[in-house]
Design a protein around this motif. Structure first.
Motif, PDB file in Angstrom:
ATOM      1  N   GLU A 188     116.269  53.475 -27.592  1.00  0.00           N
ATOM      2  CA  GLU A 188     116.237  53.706 -26.146  1.00  0.00           C
ATOM      3  C   GLU A 188     117.561  53.379 -25.487  1.00  0.00           C
ATOM      4  N   SER A 189     118.406  52.604 -26.149  1.00  0.00           N
ATOM      5  CA  SER A 189     119.751  52.321 -25.626  1.00  0.00           C
ATOM      6  C   SER A 189     120.752  53.388 -26.058  1.00  0.00           C
ATOM      7  N   LEU A 190     120.252  54.512 -26.569  1.00  0.00           N
ATOM      8  CA  LEU A 190     121.066  55.652 -26.995  1.00  0.00           C
ATOM      9  C   LEU A 190     122.062  55.260 -28.089  1.00  0.00           C
ATOM     10  N   THR A 191     121.564  54.599 -29.099  1.00  0.00           N
ATOM     11  CA  THR A 191     122.343  54.297 -30.294  1.00  0.00           C
ATOM     12  C   THR A 191     121.783  55.124 -31.446  1.00  0.00           C
ATOM     13  N   LEU A 192     122.662  55.878 -32.108  1.00  0.00           N
ATOM     14  CA  LEU A 192     122.274  56.718 -33.242  1.00  0.00           C
ATOM     15  C   LEU A 192     122.734  56.054 -34.530  1.00  0.00           C
ATOM     16  N   SER A 193     121.798  55.864 -35.467  1.00  0.00           N
ATOM     17  CA  SER A 193     122.112  55.255 -36.761  1.00  0.00           C
ATOM     18  C   SER A 193     121.557  56.141 -37.861  1.00  0.00           C
ATOM     19  N   GLN A 194     122.267  56.132 -38.985  1.00  0.00           N
ATOM     20  CA  GLN A 194     121.807  56.855 -40.174  1.00  0.00           C
ATOM     21  C   GLN A 194     121.776  55.900 -41.349  1.00  0.00           C
TER      22      GLN A 194
END
Length: 1420
Positions: free
Chosen positions: A247-253
């Protein structure tokens, strides 16, 4: 271009505000969840209307469709989970498991598992059977303590084999049984990525930011712990990775290991408006879209590591400050949809553009015209197999269906659809278009003198009145197709076509039989109506009378087109004689034309480019037609719009799908179609940019629909309130510049084009013989470029009076390629694009390079030269440099690349000496250094000139300038150090001028100017140096020096050597003999050969004979061609004749020096000498060259070289030589070498010496008897001997008969003995008979007969007879005792050695003496 029809769903009165939307992934079923403060929550299913409804007093929280079946799972606020089936409406609640609002519902890939989760953190996994019913209690139940937010199943590797899965299911594997059952149920609807193998591992997240994994057995494990709640989970199949958006707009892979672990790949902070939940969409191609209530959509391309934004465009109707609330992506259409705060739906279509890399393409997005809705759009979702878009606002839900933009052209009137209910009507190219707005969704339009529109349910007719369109009639009609002609409207019903008035009154019925089918396609051209049915029948009606009459009977096209599918489009021409067809239902790349009068079918294959014509090479292969039109006034003209294979429009199975031909490479192809000549390709050209699609053909123009927003220079301005110009016209190739010509000219041009296409030149010239217009003749010349008709082009140029073009065309005839000649004509007519294509097609890149240069397209000229015309690369750079220089741009680099900078740059900079000096110092080029030094020398700047001469390594100029300055010592040092010949020569001239002879001779020598050095030595009396210089110089200088020594009378030995070196042998020998210089004579003689004077050679040979040097004398005699004297000298002095000497004495036949008899005699004398000295091989060679092969063979036999004897006999092919070779080989040990025996037989056979061959066979037979006692082989040899002797005719008949009788007797005896050995029963009688023969030993040895008798007695156990037999042996020295009591003796074999000696063999008390040749078998 496409438009979107909006369909507002009619929700029941009990439904409240829509809160959630859910499309079934395959079926066009939309689930809408709504909430109301009074009635609670509703879930409605919509197809065409409300089908099922589920109502509760509480609200629905989550909706999920089954991936294959029409089965919807509902999660309610109370914790209830309900399964709703369609279309039965059956509702099956799951067993009570959850006590809190449902927050999570997720199906597995094939739908065999269902995951449910609630706000309290309780998770359950349910198993469903093949009918979609829950089987008992949940398989797994876990409590995570925190509310569950997201769930995603992990995809598995490719599907297992069906047979393997079936065997596992039969074996009791429950998981395999589930997959096998569900796989069969979903086989029909499974998409391209589904498989029978289903992954049952999934990942679930909680609101505290944790992600857990659950394996197939229900075991759970913590996987990730994040700082913010998880908003979205995505599984990347290509990378086998898990993507998480918080929800804090962090993208992880994270990569997922086989044991369940996760390792972070990347982590990035996404941009966006904070404080608002983002709408996030992930695509399989690695694109991530986010909408956070801003005016842009943010895009992250993880595959290409790029990010950018998509914004709205006010020019397309969007407003400033309009915000984007939600996004949805359709992978099938590659379209991104976004809902805005002002009720618009924006759509971007993805386009791939090639980049600089060969393997990658750059993604770009093209914004389309928006679709208007009502209210603030809060939800968007693509779904179903029809790719429908559901749009949800705060008050309503709309379904948007994509529809191809409609257009129609007739009688110079065109109508183009702008919106679902709006048309742009163009009455002419000069007048502004009229806007037509209706209250229905337009699904069809037809224009004549009026405009008729219909929606599939209703038809409305509009007529022009006072500059506006007003409705004059309308009626309700369920017809999917419609056609208009004059005041008649044609609609369809099952098995008939209705003819109606504009008010809907039926005037006439055109009936079709059941076999002919139902009419589904209508097309009107002038006064003819073409009808196509669903059974592939075509029928044409004549509309010229009050009532429509059948122009032809209904034709079943399946009889003419094999494997015909459904008809896609039917059009007839202006005369009603031909009907063109496009076919659906199978990959068909042809346009068909049915000839009504001839009842035949023609076609053109766009895949193969056939039938072939002069323009077939212009058609790009592997294309298919998408539309076709006939000219309304010219019945011969047919035009087709084609696209590459793969970009063709959707078929009738998906009528509302929008194809991509507008984005593809579209080509327009024009045909002439006649009964006599069939389909003839007339013209091919690409669709002009800025245009949407082909609308119609009306001579002399093509009409196209325009793209919205595309400008056009010739279009009149649009007044306020008027719709945009949507129709554009382009002149036909044959009418460029003649758009406004009169009808007679237009008809003549069309006939000329037709006859030119057919190849009828007489008809072509007859059609234009009365035309005087230069413009018309120029257009005809342009047509000749397209048709490659240079003969016609010459006539056109003559009538045009274009002498320059005629001369260029005449000069172009020297080009070997016809395309190159046509290209010259195209250039003269200004058809530059055609000329470029022609040069490329014939691969004349040199002419293409010149063409680009003449057009000022220098970059293309340079590219062509670099890639395909390297031989002219330098000249291209040079011409480009001259061009830029003429334009005032002094570009030095181009002259450098053309390698002309050494001259051109100094010329350009001659007025700017400072810049020129800087350039000279920068280039460091020796040639430029030298030029600059010469310039400085001319300016009397000697010091600077010396510096640049030194840099240029111009030593001559250095020496010259130093000599000029008086620095002769420095010049000497330079000449000595560098060894430069020119500098040394110049310095020698200086020393000679100063009377310094020794220095002058020295530098003349270094300059290799030996004649000048010799001249100075003679003048100064330097005799010692003169000899050395003369030897270094040329023959003329040697002769001059030799004459000098001879005149002086001293150093005569030097004169002889110089004469010799100069090539004057006679003079050198004469002087050597005169002065008795024998050592010099030796040296001279070594250089004498057959080219020397024979008298000199004879004189020298006499000299060497006199001094006992016979070998050298022989060589000189041979060189003088006195072969007999040389040979006699060899004989007299016993000199060895080597092979080289023998070859030198061998005269070739071609020279003609000796007669054939003399030559043969000489060769035989040489061979005799070689034979006497023991060189048999050389003697054989010479005898052979002399033609005496018999002597050659005799000599070769003396050498004993078997291999060469065999070879020589094989190549000589003479009877005597064959016999000699056979006799020689018979003297060898032929018994141990089968090859020798084979050669003996072969040579005797080839030499026809059959008596000798018979003797050899007899010898072979005796050898077999004596050494091996092999009478069988001996019998064969004797038989062959008898055959050979019977064929021989070399002896007297009496002698031959005697020999044959003797040989026959031997054969008979041997044959009888062989028969006795084979037949034991008759052996004794045969042996007794043989022993009675008087001359038995000539054929069979007597001992062998007695041995056979003893062997027979021993085999039969008659040992007493063995002794008796032996006593009868004629040899009295042999005695034998009888054998007593032999019974019980073991078997013993005894062979008696040679010489009839006996061997005593004892068996207990008994013994026997056996002579030679007896083979006994005794029992011991």
């Amino acid at each position: 271009m496409a438009v979107y029809f909006d369909h507002r769903i009619e929700a029941p009165p009990s439904s409240g505000v829509p809160s959630q939307l859910a499309w079934h992934p395959r079926h066009p079923i939309l689930a809408v969840a709504s909430s109301s403060s009074t009635s609670g929550g509703n879930v409605d299913l919509f197809l065409q209307q409300v089908n099922e409804q589920s109502e509760r007093t509480y609200q629905a929280t989550v909706l999920r469709w089954h991936p294959m079946k029409p089965l919807l799972v509902l999660g309610w606020e109370s914790g209830e989970v309900l399964l709703l089936s369609h279309p039965s409406g059956e509702q099956n609640p799951l067993p009570p498991t959850h006590a809190a609002p449902i927050t999570l519902l997720e199906w597995s890939c094939s739908g065999s598992r269902l995951v449910t989760g609630d706000q309290m953190g309780v998770l359950a996994v349910w198993k469903l059977d093949a009918r979609g019913r829950v089987q008992g209690t949940p398989l797994v139940k876990r409590d995570y303590g925190k509310a569950l937010s997201c769930c995603i199943f992990r995809a598995t590797p490719p599907a297992e084999d069906m047979a393997v899965l079936a065997r596992a299911a039969v074996g009791g594997d429950e998981r395999a049984l589930d997959q096998f059952t569900w796989g069969r149920e979903g086989k029909e609807g499974r998409g391209p990525k589904s498989s029978l193998q289903e992954g049952l591992v999934f990942y679930v997240s909680t609101v505290d930011g944790k992600v857990h994994s659950v394996d197939e057995r229900g075991r759970t494990a913590g996987l990730l712990a994040l700082d913010s709640p998880v908003q979205k989970l995505f599984y990347l199949e290509k990378r086998e990775a898990l993507a998480v958006v918080t929800e804090s707009l962090t993208l992880s892979q994270y990569t997922l290991g086989p044991e369940g672990g996760a390792q972070e790949l990347m982590k990035v902070k996404l941009s966006g408006q904070s404080g608002r939940k983002a709408d996030v969409v992930w695509t399989e191609s690695g694109l991530l879209f986010t909408a956070t209530g801003e005016q842009v959509i943010r895009v992250w391309d993880l595959e290409r590591d790029d990010n950018y934004v998509l914004s709205l465009d006010e020019a397309l109707g969007f407003q400033r400050g309009e915000l984007i609330n939600c996004v949805s992506y359709c992978s099938a259409k590659e379209v991104l949809a976004a809902g805005t705060s002002l009720g618009r739906v924006a759509m971007w279509r993805m386009m791939l553009q090639p980049s600089n890399s060969r393997t990658e393409s750059r993604v770009s997005w093209k914004l389309q015209t928006p679709t208007e809705t009502e209210g603030n759009v809060t939800q968007l979702q693509w779904g179903s197999g029809l790719n429908l878009l559901a749009v949800g606002s705060v008050s309503s839900v709309l379904i948007l269906l994509e529809h191809v933009m409609l257009s129609h052209f007739s009688q110079q009137v065109a109508a183009v659809q702008l919106a679902p209910s709006q048309l742009s009507v163009s009455l002419s190219a000069e007048e502004p278009p009229l806007a037509l707005r209706t209250h229905i969704h337009i699904k069809g339009v037809c224009v004549t003198n009026s405009v008729t529109v219909w929606s599939g349910k209703q038809v409305i007719v509009y007529e022009l009145s006072a500059g506006a369109l007003r409705s004059t009639g309308g009626f309700q009609c369920d017809s999917q197709v419609l056609a208009v002609q004059a005041d008649n409207i044609y609609t369809v019903e099952p098995n008939r076509v209705q003819v109606r008035t504009p008010q809907g009154t039926v005037k006439q019925l055109l009936a079709f039989s059941e076999a002919e089918g139902n009419p589904v396609l209508l097309s009107v051209c002038q006064t003819y109506l073409a009808v196509g049915t669903d059974t592939a029948h075509v029928k044409v009606f004549d509309l010229t009378r009050r009532e429509a009459k059948a122009h032809c009977n209904a034709k079943n096209l399946t009889e003419l087109i094999p494997n015909l599918g459904a008809l896609h489009s039917v059009k007839c021409n202006a005369s009603g004689s031909q009907v063109s067809l496009l076919v659906n239902g199978r990959p068909d790349r042809k346009v068909y034309v049915y000839d009504v009068e001839m009842d035949t079918m023609l076609h053109f294959d766009f895949f193969m480019g056939r039938p072939l014509s002069s323009l077939s090479q212009d058609i790009e292969r592997a294309r298919c037609p998408v539309s076709h039109f006939w000219d309304e006034s010219e019945a011969r003209l047919l035009v087709c719009e084609t696209v590459p294979v793969g970009a063709e429009p959707a078929t009738s199975s998906q009528p509302d799908m929008v194809p991509h031909p507008a984005l593809a490479d579209v080509s327009v192809v024009t045909f002439f179609c006649t009964q006599e000549h069939g389909l003839l390709l007339h013209d091919v050209f690409p669709k002009p940019p800025g245009l949407q699609g082909l609308l119609a053909l009306h001579v002399p123009h093509y009409f196209f629909t325009r793209k919205v927003g595309a400008g056009e220079e010739m279009a009149p301005p649009t007044t306020a309130g008027r719709p945009p110009h949507m129709v554009s016209r382009r002149p036909m190739r044959d009418f460029v510049g003649l758009e406004g010509c009169e009808k007679s000219t237009r008809d003549a041009m069309l006939n000329f084009s037709f006859y030119l296409t057919v190849g009828n030149m007489d008809g072509a010239f007859r059609s234009i013989k009365l035309i005087k217009s230069v413009a018309v003749w120029e257009n005809m010349a342009r047509m000749c470029v397209k048709n490659r008709r240079l003969d016609v082009a010459r006539v056109c140029l003559g009538n045009m009076g274009n002498a320059r073009a005629a001369r260029a065309l005449r000069e172009a005839q020297a080009q070997p390629q016809a395309e190159a000649q046509v290209a010259v004509l195209a250039v003269q007519l200004g058809m530059l694009e055609e000329a470029e294509k022609l040069y490329r097609s014939c691969e004349r890149f040199d002419l293409l390079n010149q063409f680009y240069q003449a057009c000022g397209r220098w970059q293309q000229a340079l590219e062509t030269a670099q890639t395909s015309d390297r031989i002219h690369l330098r000249s291209t750079y040079y011409n480009y440099g001259k061009h830029l220089e003429a334009m005032g741009d002094r570009t030095l680099a181009l002259y450098e690349k053309s390698d002309t900078h050494r001259f051109e740059v100094p010329r350009m900079l001659q007025d700017d000496s400072g810049s020129l000096e800087v350039y000279v110092d920068k280039m460091k080029d020796k040639i430029i250094y030298k030029w600059w030094a010469q310039y400085l020398e001319s300016q009397a700047d000697m010091d600077a000139a010396l510096l640049y001469y030194e840099n240029a390594q111009d030593y001559l100029s250095l020496v010259r300038v130093h000599c000029y300055l008086g620095n002769i010592q420095k010049a000497s040092e330079i000449a000595n150090d560098t060894g430069n010949r020119a500098a040394s020569y110049h310095l020698a001239r200086q020393y000679e001028g100063h009377q310094e002879v020794k220095q002058a001779v020295h530098f003349y020598t270094r300059a290799q100017a030996y004649n000048n050095a010799i001249r100075l030595c003679k003048e100064s009396g330097l005799d010692d140096q003169l000899m050395n210089l003369a030897l270094l110089s040329n023959p003329e200088d040697m002769m001059e020096a030799a004459c000098y020594y001879e005149e002086r009378g001293s150093h005569m030995d030097r004169a002889v050597v110089l004469y010799h070196k100069a090539g004057h042998m006679s003079k050198a020998l004469e002087l050597a003999f005169a002065t008795e210089q024998f050592s010099a004579l030796q040296l001279i003689a070594e250089d004498l050969d057959h080219t020397s004077d024979p008298s000199l050679l004879t004189r020298c040979s006499d000299f060497f004979i006199k001094h006992s040097q016979y070998q050298k004398a022989v060589e000189l005699l041979v060189a003088a061609k006195k072969y007999h004297e040389a040979l006699q000298l060899c004989v007299d002095q016993s000199l060895t004749i080597t092979e080289d000497l023998a070859e030198s004495m061998t005269v070739a036949k071609e020279t003609g020096e000796l007669t054939e008899e003399s030559r043969r005699e000489l060769l035989e004398r040489i061979a005799d000498c070689c034979m006497r000295q023991g060189d048999y091989h050389l003697a054989t060679k010479k005898y052979t060259q002399a033609g005496n092969k018999l002597k050659a063979m005799r000599v070769l036999l003396k050498s004993g070289d078997t291999e060469k004897i065999v070879f020589f006999a094989g190549v000589s092919r003479q009877k005597e030589i064959y016999i000699m070779a056979g006799n020689y080989l018979q003297s060898l040990d032929w018994r141990k070498n089968p090859d020798i025996m084979k050669n003996i037989i072969g040579f005797y056979t080839k030499g026809r010496a059959l008596d000798l061959l018979a003797g050899f066979y007899q010898a072979c037979a005796q050898e077999e008897i004596d050494d091996f006692r092999d009478y069988e082989k001996a019998l064969g040899a004797l038989s062959e001997a008898y055959k050979c002797l019977s064929k021989s005719k070399e002896r007297s008949p009496g002698e031959q008969e005697t020999r044959l009788a003797q040989l026959q007797h031997r054969v008979t005896l041997v044959k009888r003995f062989c028969q006795a050995r084979r037949s034991l029963s008759q052996a004794m009688s045969l042996c007794d008979a043989l022993l009675e023969e008087p001359e038995l030993d000539t054929a069979v040895r007597t001992g062998d007969v007695y041995g056979l008798i003893v062997e027979i007695h021993c085999q039969q156990g008659r040992f007493q007879q063995v002794g008796q037999t032996y006593t009868h042996h004629p040899d009295p020295s042999n005695t034998c005792k009888t054998v007593r009591n032999p019974y019980g003796f073991r078997t013993v074999s005894v062979r008696i050695p040679y010489g009839f000696r006996t061997v005593s063999v004892r068996f207990g008390k008994n013994s026997v003496r056996i002579p030679y040749g007896f083979r006994t078998v005794l029992n011991d």
